[in-house]
Design an enzyme around this catalytic site. Structure first.
Site: not given
Length: 167
Positions: A124, A142
């Site tokens: 991330d 995502d």
């Protein structure tokens, strides 16, 4: 050999492939360019690049489960991607309102599966915040999954084919 009169929406898998490629390219950039766990401001007071890792799912769900969750999330992502691909094969090409969200979810899901296979976790790097309130870090995969889920939700709410009929 006869051509089908209504081509299916499998062509939308090209969008999934593009999402996977862009997701993996951005993560490769992150892994070679950003320091771990140190914010790099993009827009002061709102947006940082922030390299972090997630062994769980959304909001780090099951991130401390001991490792078995990786296989659960891989199986779920592959199963859902397989189901959505099957649905794309049954969806007429002209029905982009269905095909687009399916393709987004497939691309995002497979992008994160690749991370789990390669690294044992998801990379991330996008961090949004206001003041001292931080949204959990996320990535392009995502974002594609969330956009696809919103698209499916909107379709189910507003598509006339799925609306209740009035007498």
């Amino acid at each position: 050999m006869t051509r089908p009169t209504h081509p299916n929406a499998l062509i939308w898998l090209l969008l999934s492939i593009a999402i996977i490629a862009l997701d993996q390219a951005t993560k490769a950039w992150v892994l070679t360019s950003l320091p771990e766990y140190i914010p790099v401001p993009v827009i002061h007071g709102f947006w940082n690049w922030y390299r972090s890792y997630n062994t769980g799912a959304a909001f780090s769900f099951l991130s401390d489960a001991g490792g078995w969750q990786m296989w659960l999330f891989i199986a779920l992502a592959l199963g859902i991607s397989g189901l959505l691909t099957f649905w794309l094969s049954r969806t007429p090409r002209r029905e982009w309102r269905s095909a687009l969200p399916y393709a987004l979810i497939i691309g995002g899901g497979i992008g994160n599966v690749i991370d789990r296979f390669l690294h044992g976790h998801v990379v991330d790097f996008i961090q949004w915040y206001v003041g001292s309130h931080y949204w959990p870090s996320f990535n392009l995969a995502d974002s594609a999954i969330v956009a696809g889920a919103i698209g499916i939700g909107l379709l189910s709410l507003f598509d006339s084919k799925h609306s209740p009929k009035t007498p």
